[in-house]
Every structure is written in C-alpha cells, then in structure tokens.
Design a protein around this motif. Structure first.
Motif, PDB file in Angstrom:
ATOM      1  N   PHE A   1      -0.675  16.763   9.957  1.00  0.00           N
ATOM      2  CA  PHE A   1       0.410  15.855  10.115  1.00  0.00           C
ATOM      3  C   PHE A   1      -0.325  14.453  10.208  1.00  0.00           C
ATOM      4  CE2 PHE A   1       2.614  13.112  13.167  1.00  0.00           C
ATOM      5  CZ  PHE A   1       3.929  13.036  12.787  1.00  0.00           C
ATOM      6  N   LEU A   2       0.158  13.744   9.564  1.00  0.00           N
ATOM      7  CA  LEU A   2      -0.394  12.281   9.624  1.00  0.00           C
ATOM      8  C   LEU A   2       0.347  11.086   9.781  1.00  0.00           C
ATOM      9  CD1 LEU A   2      -3.116  10.854   9.041  1.00  0.00           C
ATOM     10  CD2 LEU A   2      -2.565  10.614   6.385  1.00  0.00           C
ATOM     11  N   MET A   3       0.203  10.313  10.508  1.00  0.00           N
ATOM     12  CA  MET A   3       1.210   9.169  10.755  1.00  0.00           C
ATOM     13  C   MET A   3       0.452   7.739  10.995  1.00  0.00           C
ATOM     14  SD  MET A   3       3.985   8.613  13.976  1.00  0.00           S
ATOM     15  CE  MET A   3       2.926   9.162  15.329  1.00  0.00           C
TER      16      MET A   3
ATOM     17  N   PHE B   1      -7.323   6.653  -2.243  1.00  0.00           N
ATOM     18  CA  PHE B   1      -6.251   7.836  -2.491  1.00  0.00           C
ATOM     19  C   PHE B   1      -6.533   8.899  -1.607  1.00  0.00           C
ATOM     20  CE2 PHE B   1      -4.439  11.140  -5.394  1.00  0.00           C
ATOM     21  CZ  PHE B   1      -3.038  10.532  -5.259  1.00  0.00           C
ATOM     22  N   HIS B   2      -5.248   9.400  -0.721  1.00  0.00           N
ATOM     23  CA  HIS B   2      -5.646  10.594   0.324  1.00  0.00           C
ATOM     24  C   HIS B   2      -6.653  10.178   1.317  1.00  0.00           C
ATOM     25  CE1 HIS B   2      -2.371  12.199  -2.095  1.00  0.00           C
ATOM     26  NE2 HIS B   2      -3.103  12.888  -2.942  1.00  0.00           N
ATOM     27  N   GLN B   3      -7.097   9.156   1.621  1.00  0.00           N
ATOM     28  CA  GLN B   3      -8.455   8.851   2.232  1.00  0.00           C
ATOM     29  C   GLN B   3      -8.501   9.664   3.556  1.00  0.00           C
ATOM     30  OE1 GLN B   3     -10.243   5.197   2.208  1.00  0.00           O
ATOM     31  NE2 GLN B   3     -11.685   5.767   3.786  1.00  0.00           N
ATOM     32  N   VAL B   4      -7.647   9.887   4.434  1.00  0.00           N
ATOM     33  CA  VAL B   4      -7.782  10.544   5.477  1.00  0.00           C
ATOM     34  C   VAL B   4      -7.838  12.093   5.423  1.00  0.00           C
ATOM     35  CG1 VAL B   4      -6.836  10.943   7.765  1.00  0.00           C
ATOM     36  CG2 VAL B   4      -6.572   8.596   7.002  1.00  0.00           C
ATOM     37  N   LYS B   5      -6.978  12.574   4.534  1.00  0.00           N
ATOM     38  CA  LYS B   5      -7.098  13.926   4.275  1.00  0.00           C
ATOM     39  C   LYS B   5      -8.263  14.336   3.693  1.00  0.00           C
ATOM     40  CE  LYS B   5      -2.008  13.859   3.525  1.00  0.00           C
ATOM     41  NZ  LYS B   5      -0.924  14.010   2.490  1.00  0.00           N
ATOM     42  N   ARG B   6      -8.896  13.437   2.818  1.00  0.00           N
ATOM     43  CA  ARG B   6     -10.305  13.924   1.939  1.00  0.00           C
ATOM     44  C   ARG B   6     -11.378  13.560   3.043  1.00  0.00           C
ATOM     45  NH1 ARG B   6     -10.015   9.800  -2.349  1.00  0.00           N
ATOM     46  NH2 ARG B   6     -11.566  10.956  -3.547  1.00  0.00           N
TER      47      ARG B   6
ATOM     48  N   GLY C   1       0.798  -1.122  -0.004  1.00  0.00           N
ATOM     49  CA  GLY C   1       0.098  -0.213  -0.099  1.00  0.00           C
ATOM     50  C   GLY C   1       0.888   1.266  -0.014  1.00  0.00           C
ATOM     51  N   ARG C   2       0.278   2.328   0.065  1.00  0.00           N
ATOM     52  CA  ARG C   2       1.052   3.660  -0.207  1.00  0.00           C
ATOM     53  C   ARG C   2       0.596   4.514   0.958  1.00  0.00           C
ATOM     54  NH1 ARG C   2       2.670   5.258  -5.570  1.00  0.00           N
ATOM     55  NH2 ARG C   2       2.468   3.504  -6.740  1.00  0.00           N
ATOM     56  N   LEU C   3       1.691   5.469   1.414  1.00  0.00           N
ATOM     57  CA  LEU C   3       1.480   6.489   2.330  1.00  0.00           C
ATOM     58  C   LEU C   3       1.809   7.594   1.388  1.00  0.00           C
ATOM     59  CD1 LEU C   3       3.012   5.386   5.636  1.00  0.00           C
ATOM     60  CD2 LEU C   3       0.617   5.468   5.149  1.00  0.00           C
ATOM     61  N   ASP C   4       1.313   8.643   1.686  1.00  0.00           N
ATOM     62  CA  ASP C   4       1.573   9.981   0.675  1.00  0.00           C
ATOM     63  C   ASP C   4       3.174  10.194   1.170  1.00  0.00           C
ATOM     64  OD1 ASP C   4      -0.940   9.801  -0.062  1.00  0.00           O
ATOM     65  OD2 ASP C   4      -1.604  11.541   1.542  1.00  0.00           O
ATOM     66  N   LYS C   5       3.611  11.218   0.264  1.00  0.00           N
ATOM     67  CA  LYS C   5       4.777  11.313   0.326  1.00  0.00           C
ATOM     68  C   LYS C   5       5.241  12.308   1.756  1.00  0.00           C
ATOM     69  CE  LYS C   5       8.329  14.541  -2.060  1.00  0.00           C
ATOM     70  NZ  LYS C   5       8.681  15.316  -2.821  1.00  0.00           N
TER      71      LYS C   5
HETATM   72  N1  URA Z   1      -4.772   8.830   4.149  1.00  0.00           N
HETATM   73  C1  URA Z   1      -4.211   9.942   3.558  1.00  0.00           C
HETATM   74  O1  URA Z   1      -4.706  10.981   3.348  1.00  0.00           O
HETATM   75  N2  URA Z   1      -2.738   9.790   3.287  1.00  0.00           N
HETATM   76  C2  URA Z   1      -2.058   8.791   3.558  1.00  0.00           C
HETATM   77  O2  URA Z   1      -0.807   8.743   3.202  1.00  0.00           O
HETATM   78  C3  URA Z   1      -2.529   7.577   4.076  1.00  0.00           C
HETATM   79  C4  URA Z   1      -4.208   7.736   4.245  1.00  0.00           C
END
Ligand code: URA
Length: 237
Positions: A202-204, A186-191, A100-104
């Motif tokens: 900040f996201l971890m 994609f970018h789920q938490v931010k969105r 899976g991917r984490l954003d930059k």
């Molecule tokens: N949600 C996000 O917005 N960014 C991530 O890297 C992982 C989950």
C-alpha cells in the motif's frame, strides 16, 4: 460558473468560508449584492467585487487532490479514468495537469495546476523537492534498510538512488514506514523496496515539498490550494 467556486478559485478560502463571506453581503456581481452561493456568473464578462474591491479573474488554478486508487495520473486516456475526469467542469476549464505521477494503485497527495513554470520547478531533478510516502510493506523492515536507503540502493536497472530517509513506524510481517525521497524515478518507492527484498502492498503520498496532504480530503476529493499554500510552494522551489 458558480460565485462560490469563482471566489474559492480567486483565493477567498474554502467553499465554506466563501459561503460565509457571501452571507455578509460583501460580494457584488455587476453592482448587485449576491448572497446565494449558487448564483451563476460568466467570469470573463461579469464584474465581481468583494468589499468594493474588484476581483481580477485569475489565470491559474492550483488544486490538491487525495488521489484514489484505480485512476491514472494523466490528462486523458481512451480506457482508464484519469485524475482530470474527477474534476468539476469549472476546474477542467483551466486545463490543469497533474504535477508528476502517482501509480494507478497509489493514493494520496497530488497537485494539479496549469502553472507550467511551478510544475516544472517542482519536478526539476535539480531542485531535489522532497516527497514523503507512507507505505505498508510485506516483510520486516529493519535498521539495515534504513542504512541502505540512506546510502543509496541499486535498482534492478543499475541506477543508484539518492540518499533517502526511512522511518519505521511499526515492524512485523506487515511493516509500516514513511520514506522521503528527493527524486522521482518510475515506481521508485516500490523498486527501492524490491532492491532490499521486500514488497510495497500500500502506498500513499503524504507530503510534497512543504505541502502536507489535507487529512480532511477523502480519496477522490480535492480542493483549491490556499494563497498561503501557493506562496509556500513558490517560495521553496
Ligand atoms: N513510488 C512508486 O513506486 N509509486 C508511486 O506512485 C510513487 C512513488
């Protein structure tokens, strides 16, 4: 490859633990006791035993990284540093890839493996593997947000998110939260936060399935998963 790396890769514990094991004289390469953790060997050619038992050279590698900000979750890129670039050559040899991917700019728990089957199971939308994030949010996070995340929010492309669990750690101009989601858009938490009018600053990622981020890993550091962690991951997917 160094003997300590070989043994750590083969599930004999951390490099520190392996060093101790070597000191006891339990390890032999081609029938000769080796105590120096820097001793080099060629895994495909040399025979290694621990307490007289042959150590089969393994095919798979399973790593946990505390991904730093500024690197991308890809295997190669012409311009950017990738998480693979952060691995020692001995580990790159196994051709692992990020699960899976984490954003930059996202940090935290990233599993890297060359076990395609396990990666597939961890990422399959059907498996609903929970992922927990710690985040700092610009703005006041409220009980209403908890309810909205629980019932699903509508992202800007019309997608309605699956129920997610939001825990408020502190609320103020900058709030701190933990959010557990079971999907990986994609970018789920931010969105999701944009959908409720807030911004993630900040996201971890701190947890994936049963696996917790090892707090002793500094950003950019990684380690082999222990056999127990590998079994745990396999049994829960
Ligand atoms: N949600 C996000 O917005 N960014 C991530 O890297 C992982 C989950």
């Amino acid at each position: 490859m160094r003997i300590d790396k070989f043994l750590a890769n083969s599930g004999f514990g951390s490099r520190k633990e392996v060093k101790k094991l070597l000191k006891t004289g339990a390890v032999k390469i081609n029938d000769e006791v080796v105590k120096d953790s820097q001793t080099q060997l060629t895994p495909e050619v040399d025979g290694v035993t621990v307490h007289g038992e042959i150590v089969e050279y393994k095919e798979y590698i399973y790593l946990m990284m505390n991904k730093p900000s500024g690197v991308i979750s890809a295997t190669e890129d012409n311009h950017e540093t990738t998480v693979i670039d952060l691995l020692e050559l001995d580990d790159q040899r196994f051709e692992p890839f990020p699960v899976g991917r984490l954003d930059k700019d996202t940090v935290g728990l990233l599993i890297l493996t060359n076990d395609g089957k396990l990666a597939h199971r961890l990422l399959s939308p059907k498996k609903h593997v929970p992922k927990t994030y710690y985040a700092k949010i610009e703005g006041v996070v409220t009980e209403d947000d908890i309810e909205r995340f629980r019932s699903g929010v509508t992202l800007e492309d019309g997608y309605i998110t699956k129920p997610a669990e939001l825990v408020i750690l502190s609320s103020g101009n900058e709030s701190e939260i933990e959010l557990t989601i079971t999907e990986g858009k994609f970018h789920q938490v931010k969105r999701m936060f944009i959908a409720v009018g807030k911004k993630v600053s900040f996201l971890m990622r701190i947890k994936m399935g049963p696996l917790l981020l090892d707090q002793t890993l500094k950003q950019g550091e990684y380690r082999d998963l222990t056999n127990e962690e590998i079994e745990l991951l396999k049994s829960t997917t």
